[in-house]
Every structure is written in C-alpha cells, then in structure tokens.
Design a protein around this motif. Structure first.
Motif, PDB file in Angstrom:
ATOM      1  N   ALA A  19       0.832  -1.202   0.000  1.00 60.55           N
ATOM      2  CA  ALA A  19       0.000   0.000   0.000  1.00 60.55           C
ATOM      3  C   ALA A  19       0.869   1.254   0.000  1.00 60.55           C
ATOM      4  N   ARG A  20       1.936   1.245   0.786  1.00 59.81           N
ATOM      5  CA  ARG A  20       2.829   2.402   0.871  1.00 59.81           C
ATOM      6  C   ARG A  20       3.458   2.713  -0.477  1.00 59.81           C
ATOM      7  N   ARG A  21       3.894   1.680  -1.177  1.00 62.48           N
ATOM      8  CA  ARG A  21       4.492   1.898  -2.497  1.00 62.48           C
ATOM      9  C   ARG A  21       3.471   2.488  -3.460  1.00 62.48           C
ATOM     10  N   ARG A  22       2.238   2.001  -3.387  1.00 59.36           N
ATOM     11  CA  ARG A  22       1.186   2.519  -4.268  1.00 59.36           C
ATOM     12  C   ARG A  22       0.915   3.988  -3.964  1.00 59.36           C
ATOM     13  N   VAL A  23       0.844   4.318  -2.699  1.00 56.44           N
ATOM     14  CA  VAL A  23       0.575   5.695  -2.301  1.00 56.44           C
ATOM     15  C   VAL A  23       1.717   6.610  -2.730  1.00 56.44           C
ATOM     16  N   GLN A  24       2.949   6.194  -2.459  1.00 54.38           N
ATOM     17  CA  GLN A  24       4.099   7.040  -2.771  1.00 54.38           C
ATOM     18  C   GLN A  24       4.268   7.262  -4.267  1.00 54.38           C
ATOM     19  N   SER A  25       3.880   6.281  -5.060  1.00 55.06           N
ATOM     20  CA  SER A  25       4.060   6.405  -6.508  1.00 55.06           C
ATOM     21  C   SER A  25       2.889   7.099  -7.198  1.00 55.06           C
ATOM     22  N   THR A  26       1.749   7.171  -6.513  1.00 54.66           N
ATOM     23  CA  THR A  26       0.542   7.671  -7.171  1.00 54.66           C
ATOM     24  C   THR A  26      -0.007   8.952  -6.569  1.00 54.66           C
ATOM     25  N   ALA A  27       0.116   9.130  -5.268  1.00 53.89           N
ATOM     26  CA  ALA A  27      -0.435  10.321  -4.608  1.00 53.89           C
ATOM     27  C   ALA A  27       0.671  11.349  -4.416  1.00 53.89           C
ATOM     28  N   PRO A  28       0.681  12.428  -5.183  1.00 60.94           N
ATOM     29  CA  PRO A  28       1.746  13.427  -5.076  1.00 60.94           C
ATOM     30  C   PRO A  28       1.710  14.154  -3.737  1.00 60.94           C
ATOM     31  N   ALA A  29       2.886  14.391  -3.176  1.00 62.41           N
ATOM     32  CA  ALA A  29       2.980  15.134  -1.919  1.00 62.41           C
ATOM     33  C   ALA A  29       2.813  16.623  -2.214  1.00 62.41           C
ATOM     34  N   PRO A  30       1.859  17.289  -1.570  1.00 64.95           N
ATOM     35  CA  PRO A  30       1.588  18.690  -1.898  1.00 64.95           C
ATOM     36  C   PRO A  30       2.561  19.653  -1.241  1.00 64.95           C
ATOM     37  N   ASP A  31       2.661  20.862  -1.815  1.00 61.45           N
ATOM     38  CA  ASP A  31       3.364  21.949  -1.151  1.00 61.45           C
ATOM     39  C   ASP A  31       2.634  22.270   0.143  1.00 61.45           C
ATOM     40  N   ALA A  32       3.385  22.527   1.194  1.00 62.32           N
ATOM     41  CA  ALA A  32       2.766  22.771   2.497  1.00 62.32           C
ATOM     42  C   ALA A  32       2.249  24.198   2.653  1.00 62.32           C
ATOM     43  N   ASP A  33       2.753  25.130   1.864  1.00 62.74           N
ATOM     44  CA  ASP A  33       2.413  26.548   1.998  1.00 62.74           C
ATOM     45  C   ASP A  33       1.024  26.804   1.420  1.00 62.74           C
TER      46      ASP A  33
END
Length: 294
Positions: free
Chosen positions: A158-172
């Motif tokens: 699940a972690r690999r799927r999330v990391q490869s598919t869900a982009p990490a957003p800018d925090a600002d």
C-alpha cells in the motif's frame, strides 16, 4: 455519575480520533459516523474493565468495523463505475475548526483518498492503522487475520502505491491559493496558454459527475488536455469561490443557491499536479452548504 455515563464520557473523548480513522478507511463522512457509532455499541456490550488503553482498543474496533464495511461494499459490488471521488471535507477559506484539524492531520487530501480507494481492503487497513496512526503490526494482524510479517507486506504494498501515485503537496497554503487563483483567472478568461503554464505537464484530472453523466466522468491526463477541459467549463467557473477542501486550497461552485461542484487541487513545486472534482448532484445534495454561506 453512573457507569454508563462514565463510559460514554470516555468514549466521547476519543470520538474525533475514531472518526478520523474511519474517514481514511471509508472515504465517506456519513459511513465514518456509522462506523464510530457501531464502535460505541460494541463498547457498550463489551467487558472493558481490564482494558488499559481504551483509545487503542477503540481504534482497533473501528478498524475491524471499517474492514467489514469495505469487504461488504465489494461483495455487493457497490463500487461506482468510472471515476469515484471520495467525499470531501469542505470548509470556509478562512480556516478549519478544531475537529476538522484533527480529521485532516497528515494532509489527507482528496488525491490521497482516491489512491486509498484503489487498495484492497486489508491493504488499506494496514496502511491507515500502521502508517497513519502508529498501530503496531501485531494488533493490525489480529484484525486482518494474518501474521505480523504478512501484515507488514500488506502495508508495504500500500505504501508503495501511495508514494508512486499520490503526489505530496506543497505545504504553503498561501502558495497553493496563488496557484489556484491563477488557474481560476485563466479559466474564466479563456486563456489556454495561462492554464497550461500553471499545470504540471503530467497533471491528472478526475471528475466524478455521477451516474447520470455517462461518458463525462473520466480521468484526463496532461496539461494541454486538462486545460482544454477547463475551458469547456469556463462559464460555470464564474460561480466558483475559494474554500478549503480537505485542508488544502480548493473551490466550490454555488449556482442558483445550490452546490454544483467541489474541486480540490494538489499543488507541488508551484504547479497543479492533481485536480479532483466532485459534481455528482445526488452526493452534493447531501452536503451542508451552510458552512460555506454563513
């Protein structure tokens, strides 16, 4: 205070946390409330006199309830055809209330919830409970009925799927709003080049328009394709207004006094990498418009 009142008071102290767990598991606020209520029924029937960590006990109970709900959903083939955008948590642009802040800790944006929807129920449980809430694998294993080692593998997939598919957003958040404002201005103005400039080349747009909109609910990929789609709806963009969608910059469209759409965006490195739109009239009708208009 009698025993039932004492138990209810202890349960209420954990309710917001339990609702946050259930929302990540189910992608639906109403179903999350149902899962939390079921946890209360089970607590009321159980002998918890020797339970030292009531919060942990309740978390695993909610996890088990949600896992059953996900499996039942699949067994009844309730997954919607085409694109399904999970229920967004919408609030005014000027900020979240304390309960919403707890609900959205760990930046649970719509893009992440969409990816969680793609996971198998046991994978989703292992990832949510362990990676998001720190529940030990031994405890998670007892819920999914597998060994701790096998449960680690579930979470790892699940972690690999999330990391490869869900982009990490800018925090600002202010920067997110600047980018979204530029997108909205370009859409309203029919400026194709300006739209492309604010979109990541690999941007993904997911639009959930409901069961009655055959052929329209689709995934659109690429800056030029997404810009063309945005121009198709430039007139309705005139009615869009800023909001917070799952704690990030977003838009709501209110037309003729009705909620016509909710749009969440994921901004990374100053460009929009994901757009998730809920425009299903039936689902929108159940959302509370007062929070946006008061």
């Amino acid at each position: 205070m009698d025993e039932n009142e004492f138990l209810a008071e202890r349960f209420e102290a954990h309710r917001t946390h339990l609702r946050a767990v259930a929302y990540r598991m189910l992608g639906s606020l109403s179903e999350a409330d149902d899962a939390v209520q079921e946890a209360w029924f089970r607590l009321h029937r159980a002998d918890t006199g020797e339970v030292e960590n009531l919060g942990g006990w309740l978390t695993t109970v909610v996890g088990r309830v949600c896992l059953d709900m996900l499996r039942s959903r699949k067994a009844r083939r309730e997954e919607p055809l085409g694109v399904h955008v999970p229920e967004p948590l919408v609030s005014r642009a000027d900020g979240l209330d304390p309960e919403q802040e707890v609900m959205l800790a760990d930046s649970v944006g719509l893009a992440l919830l969409v990816v969680l929807e793609m996971l198998a129920p046991a994978e989703r449980l292992a990832f949510v409970l362990h990676d998001m809430f720190g529940v030990p694998f031994d405890d998670v294993a007892g819920i999914v009925g597998r060994s701790p080692a096998a449960t680690r593998q579930l979470a790892s997939r699940a972690r690999r799927r999330v990391q490869s598919t869900a982009p990490a957003p800018d925090a600002d958040l202010d920067r997110q709003r600047e980018v979204l404002d530029a997108f909205l201005a370009a859409s309203r103005g029919g400026d194709f080049e300006a739209l492309v400039a604010v979109l990541d080349p690999d941007v993904v747009l997911r639009a959930d328009l409901g069961a009655t909109a055959e052929g329209l609910a689709a995934v659109v990929r690429g800056a030029e394709n997404v810009a063309k789609r945005a121009l198709m709806f430039s007139q309705i963009a005139q009615f869009a207004r800023p909001a917070l969608v799952n704690g990030a910059a977003g838009l709501v469209t209110i037309h003729d006094g009705k909620l016509a759409g909710v749009m969440g965006v994921t901004v990374r490195d100053g460009r929009i990498v994901a757009i998730d739109i809920l425009a299903d009239p039936e689902r929108l009708a159940g959302m509370d418009l007062a929070v946006l208009t008061d």
